[in-house]
Design an enzyme around this catalytic site. Sequence first.
Site, PDB file in Angstrom:
ATOM      1  N   HIS A  39      -5.388 -13.708   4.646  1.00  0.00           N
ATOM      2  CA  HIS A  39      -6.519 -13.071   5.340  1.00  0.00           C
ATOM      3  C   HIS A  39      -7.806 -13.733   4.820  1.00  0.00           C
ATOM      4  CE1 HIS A  39      -9.436  -9.761   6.035  1.00  0.00           C
ATOM      5  NE2 HIS A  39      -8.580  -9.280   6.917  1.00  0.00           N
ATOM      6  N   ASP A  72      -2.846  -9.966  -3.071  1.00  0.00           N
ATOM      7  CA  ASP A  72      -3.551  -9.124  -2.106  1.00  0.00           C
ATOM      8  C   ASP A  72      -2.549  -8.101  -1.576  1.00  0.00           C
ATOM      9  OD1 ASP A  72      -4.557  -7.991   0.202  1.00  0.00           O
ATOM     10  OD2 ASP A  72      -5.353  -9.858   1.026  1.00  0.00           O
ATOM     11  N   GLN A  99      -1.645  -4.958   2.694  1.00  0.00           N
ATOM     12  CA  GLN A  99      -0.652  -4.610   3.715  1.00  0.00           C
ATOM     13  C   GLN A  99       0.678  -4.198   3.103  1.00  0.00           C
ATOM     14  OE1 GLN A  99      -1.341  -4.266   6.822  1.00  0.00           O
ATOM     15  NE2 GLN A  99      -3.296  -5.333   6.996  1.00  0.00           N
ATOM     16  N   LYS A 145      -5.958   1.629   4.579  1.00  0.00           N
ATOM     17  CA  LYS A 145      -4.682   1.284   5.228  1.00  0.00           C
ATOM     18  C   LYS A 145      -3.558   2.109   4.620  1.00  0.00           C
ATOM     19  CE  LYS A 145      -6.288  -3.490   5.658  1.00  0.00           C
ATOM     20  NZ  LYS A 145      -6.712  -3.729   7.018  1.00  0.00           N
ATOM     21  N   CYS A 180      -8.536 -11.981  11.407  1.00  0.00           N
ATOM     22  CA  CYS A 180      -9.164 -12.498  10.178  1.00  0.00           C
ATOM     23  C   CYS A 180      -8.233 -13.487   9.479  1.00  0.00           C
ATOM     24  CB  CYS A 180      -9.554 -11.377   9.218  1.00  0.00           C
ATOM     25  SG  CYS A 180     -10.763 -10.268   9.917  1.00  0.00           S
TER      26      CYS A 180
HETATM   27  N1  PMP Z   1      -6.234  -8.646   3.039  1.00  0.00           N
HETATM   28  C1  PMP Z   1      -5.416  -8.322   4.053  1.00  0.00           C
HETATM   29  C2  PMP Z   1      -4.033  -8.922   4.101  1.00  0.00           C
HETATM   30  C3  PMP Z   1      -5.845  -7.454   5.043  1.00  0.00           C
HETATM   31  O1  PMP Z   1      -5.035  -7.133   6.062  1.00  0.00           O
HETATM   32  C4  PMP Z   1      -7.148  -6.886   4.957  1.00  0.00           C
HETATM   33  C5  PMP Z   1      -7.681  -5.931   6.008  1.00  0.00           C
HETATM   34  N2  PMP Z   1      -7.445  -6.339   7.325  1.00  0.00           N
HETATM   35  C6  PMP Z   1      -7.954  -7.244   3.870  1.00  0.00           C
HETATM   36  C7  PMP Z   1      -7.461  -8.127   2.936  1.00  0.00           C
HETATM   37  C8  PMP Z   1      -9.322  -6.694   3.702  1.00  0.00           C
HETATM   38  O2  PMP Z   1      -9.298  -5.336   3.410  1.00  0.00           O
HETATM   39  P1  PMP Z   1     -10.639  -4.491   3.382  1.00  0.00           P
HETATM   40  O3  PMP Z   1     -11.404  -4.876   4.622  1.00  0.00           O
HETATM   41  O4  PMP Z   1     -10.190  -3.088   3.421  1.00  0.00           O
HETATM   42  O5  PMP Z   1     -11.376  -4.859   2.151  1.00  0.00           O
END
Ligand code: PMP
Length: 414
Positions: A131, A208, A211, A234, A372
């Site tokens: 991401h 990270d 998910q 999430k 993203c």
């Molecule tokens: N890493 C991953 C794999 C994600 O799916 C997301 C959210 N789409 C993020 C990071 C970022 O998370 P946040 O916007 O809650 O900081």
Amino acid sequence: MSDAIGSDGEFDVTRVREDFPLLARQVHGKSLVYFDSANTSQKPRAVIDAVDRYYRHFNANVSRAVHTLGEESTAAYEGARDKLAKFINASSRDEIVLTSGTTQATNLVAYSYALPRLKAGDEILVTTMEHHANIVPWQLVCERAGAKLKVAPITERGELIVEKFIEALTPSVKLAAVTHVSNVLGTINPVAELARATRKRGIPLLVDGSQAMPHLPVDVKALGCDFYALTGHKLFGPTGTGALWARKEWLRDMPPFLGGGEMIRTVSFDGTTFAEPPHRFEAGTPNIAGFVGLSAALDYIDALGHARFGAYEASLLEHLTEALRAVPGLRIFGEAAHKVPVVSFLVDGAHAHDLATLLDHEGIAVRSGHHCAHPLMQFFGVPATLRASLAFYNTHEEIDRFVAALVKVRRLLA
Ligand code: PMP
């Protein structure tokens, strides 16, 4: 809550759905099918009520007041740290820095751990499936230090090529950053195996966990990584909550990232001394209500039990994948052997955004776009995909409704 568990201890999705008030909503006159949980999950009543109770009964700033409300709100906020530490099996609550989400957690490591250590010629290793939150912070600090990003490749099936990742761990690599689960492909990466390789070479590994947390039990000790970033929204908790777990030895040596109240020991115009971790990294008034809600979310997930809903989620993934495979001209992105119930796909001759818009008119919420993950889209040679991302509150009937609606709206575009 534990109403959601039948008297025989079985996972009962009908009861679980009753815990999530929003799932009863109508959209465009149809009952909602919410297949966008990887974007943000819906919240159980226990979370909504906890936030409501906080504002009605003990709203006060943390760590500042000695009055009753201040003590109660501090206890609740610090209680979230205790719960998170236990939830991911951290060695100590002091290893948990409360943040606004994964993005803040990765940026904290980028600026406070990596930047002071990086030199020209150094490298940070990521993978093709990251991401942007696990790419851009590293690019920003690499640029400042004259270091560069290195990318470990994946297969067409959307699996990390572990041997290539290990080969890439050369002495110039000062940190590796890998997603536990891909937000686009649903792939579960073999983090423990990767961590064994990074540890052997003395390279810290950031994972990270955005998910992974909503689907898998996470044990940071068993994983063996160095940093684990997570996001609360999430994980059935409120937006603007999350955490960085880090090994104590790293946190101890990290300078503050943001300056302000709450993170100091003493301040004078001649200089400031800082609080010990984790408070050193928590400047300013935090999202107290959010963490009260996140605590309730962790209790909720604990009561449901990963083992119970994990098997149910696996059945949802199997059903969804099979049903989508049966749609002519549909291509699935990500066919890893180990996945969570997240499926990205495209349908020949139909733009992802058009399909998502038409599905919305059927009451079905799916995400379309690059998620993203521009580099991953480039790898697959597509600008966007549709993504159906499920949680334990979804049903097999919803999958059938979704696939039938997809076939119907696709005809409208033909
Ligand atoms: N890493 C991953 C794999 C994600 O799916 C997301 C959210 N789409 C993020 C990071 C970022 O998370 P946040 O916007 O809650 O900081």
